[in-house]
Each structure stands twice: as C-alpha cells, then as structure tokens.
Write a protein that holds these residues in place. Structure first.
Motif, short mmCIF file in Angstrom:
data_model
loop_
_atom_site.label_atom_id
_atom_site.label_comp_id
_atom_site.label_asym_id
_atom_site.label_seq_id
_atom_site.Cartn_x
_atom_site.Cartn_y
_atom_site.Cartn_z
N SER A 1 6.48 12.41 -3.25
CA SER A 1 7.84 11.35 -2.92
C SER A 1 8.74 11.91 -4.19
CB SER A 1 7.40 10.13 -3.29
OG SER A 1 8.57 9.17 -3.33
N ALA B 1 1.06 11.61 -4.50
CA ALA B 1 1.67 10.93 -3.60
C ALA B 1 3.32 11.96 -3.32
CB ALA B 1 1.93 9.56 -3.71
N ILE C 1 -4.38 6.94 -6.32
CA ILE C 1 -3.45 7.87 -5.34
C ILE C 1 -2.83 8.96 -6.04
CG2 ILE C 1 -1.53 7.87 -3.74
CD1 ILE C 1 -1.66 4.67 -3.63
N PRO D 1 4.90 6.45 -6.50
CA PRO D 1 3.54 5.66 -6.75
C PRO D 1 2.19 6.48 -7.02
CG PRO D 1 3.85 5.48 -4.52
CD PRO D 1 5.36 6.27 -5.20
N THR D 2 2.56 7.55 -7.72
CA THR D 2 1.37 8.33 -7.86
C THR D 2 0.26 7.93 -8.48
OG1 THR D 2 2.24 9.46 -9.69
CG2 THR D 2 3.17 10.51 -7.71
N THR E 1 0.85 -1.32 -0.03
CA THR E 1 -0.07 -0.02 0.12
C THR E 1 0.90 1.19 0.11
OG1 THR E 1 0.06 0.28 2.53
CG2 THR E 1 -1.95 -1.09 1.52
N TYR E 2 0.30 2.41 -0.61
CA TYR E 2 1.11 3.84 -0.46
C TYR E 2 1.48 4.09 1.12
CZ TYR E 2 2.77 8.06 -0.99
OH TYR E 2 3.84 9.20 -1.20
N ASP F 1 -3.38 0.44 -4.26
CA ASP F 1 -2.87 -0.34 -3.14
C ASP F 1 -3.49 -1.82 -3.59
OD1 ASP F 1 -2.01 1.81 -1.87
OD2 ASP F 1 -3.66 1.91 -0.31
N MET G 1 5.92 -0.08 -5.59
CA MET G 1 4.88 -0.74 -5.12
C MET G 1 4.22 -2.04 -5.82
SD MET G 1 2.61 1.59 -3.14
CE MET G 1 1.00 1.57 -3.47
N PHE H 1 4.68 2.15 1.67
CA PHE H 1 5.67 2.77 0.93
C PHE H 1 6.41 3.89 1.45
CE2 PHE H 1 7.36 5.50 -2.29
CZ PHE H 1 7.96 4.58 -3.39
N GLU H 2 5.52 4.94 2.25
CA GLU H 2 5.68 5.87 3.16
C GLU H 2 6.51 5.49 4.15
OE1 GLU H 2 3.01 9.64 2.46
OE2 GLU H 2 2.11 7.83 3.50
#
Length: 165
Positions: free
Chosen positions: A118, A116, A113, A124-125, A71-72, A129, A100, A75-76
């Motif tokens: 990053s 995002a 998403i 992973p914009t 999931t994002y 998920d 991702m 990722f974060e």
C-alpha cells in the motif's frame, strides 16, 4: 458490533458524530445484525439499533471523514473502490481517512500482516485484523466485542482530535 459500541461511547462522551457500518460484499444485504452478535451486545448492556446490512459505495467515500476497515482484506477492497471511482477521497492525505480499526488497539500491532502493499500513509503493515466470529462460537463473538471495546478509548480520542481541527 463496532458501530453499536462506538456510537454508545460517542454518545456518553458527548461527541456528535454519525457512525454507520457496511460491508465490502453485497451477500448479506438487508439482513439484520447476526443473532449471536445481538446476544453478545445485549449481554454487555448495549442497545441494539434497527440495522440492515449493506455494501459500501462511492457515496460512503464522499460523505465520511473516516472509514475503518476491520480486516486487511477490507482495507484493500476500499482502496480498490477508491481507485475505481472518481471521488474526493484521497488515500494519501496527511490525516488518513482510511484506517484499520485495530490501529487503535494497544494490542493490535505486532506484524501479523507483513509487507501489505500500500502506498498510503496509513498502510496497515503491522496491524492485526479484528477477529471475524462468523464461523465460530458465541465465545468468538465475545472475543470480538472485547477487541472492539479495547480500541474505543484511542479511537474516541482520535475522533475528538479530528473534531477540533
């Protein structure tokens, strides 16, 4: 579930790779695979490993060539871990090491998403998920397995591509 599925497909393809799964929190530490995930995997013909949940750590960053976030939010969390630790894990490499999972899904990119934040090359914009079945029904676990299996061909090709470099 993703570890079991990927490991089986790597084995069938004759690819020698180590697959391990871990979480971003420690709340499930030591627990086995969820009984609903076990039922889903067994029903699909997968062999279940002896697995105990554990939390990701800096050693995982050091020792793994590819980390796949489901999931994002995951990722974060990995990005934050990388930024807090002194490791050789570089978030902005030409060949990303953090991605991702659904970046390999032909149905996984659709802008769910948006924006995002990053700075990585693998931001992973627009990657969805993997659905989290935890609070759902058995059908939700089956949907998650279908999502994972849909990602495997492209993921396997990526792993093989990385092996030849």
């Amino acid at each position: 579930m993703a570890e079991v599925v990927l490991q089986e497909h790597l084995r069938k393809a004759g690819v020698d790779a180590v697959v391990d799964s871990c979480g971003i929190s420690d709340e499930e530490h030591g627990n086995p695979i969820d009984y609903r995930a076990q039922r889903t995997l067994k029903g699909a013909g997968y062999v279940l490993p002896n697995h105990a949940a554990r939390q990701i750590n800096s050693r995982d960053l050091e020792e793994n060539d590819l980390i796949l976030a489901m999931t994002y939010r995951h990722f974060e969390a990995v990005e934050r871990l990388v930024n807090r630790k002194q490791t050789n894990f570089n978030l902005s490499e030409d060949v990303p090491r953090l991605m991702m999972f659904r970046a390999f899904d032909p149905q996984g990119i659709n802008g769910e998403i948006e924006g995002a934040p990053s700075g990585t090359k693998n931001a992973p914009t627009k990657v969805k998920d993997v659905p989290d079945p935890w609070y759902g029904t058995q059908a939700d676990f089956e949907e998650t397995l279908a999502t994972i299996e849909r990602c495997i061909p492209a993921l396997l090709a990526e792993i093989q591509r990385r092996e030849t470099k």
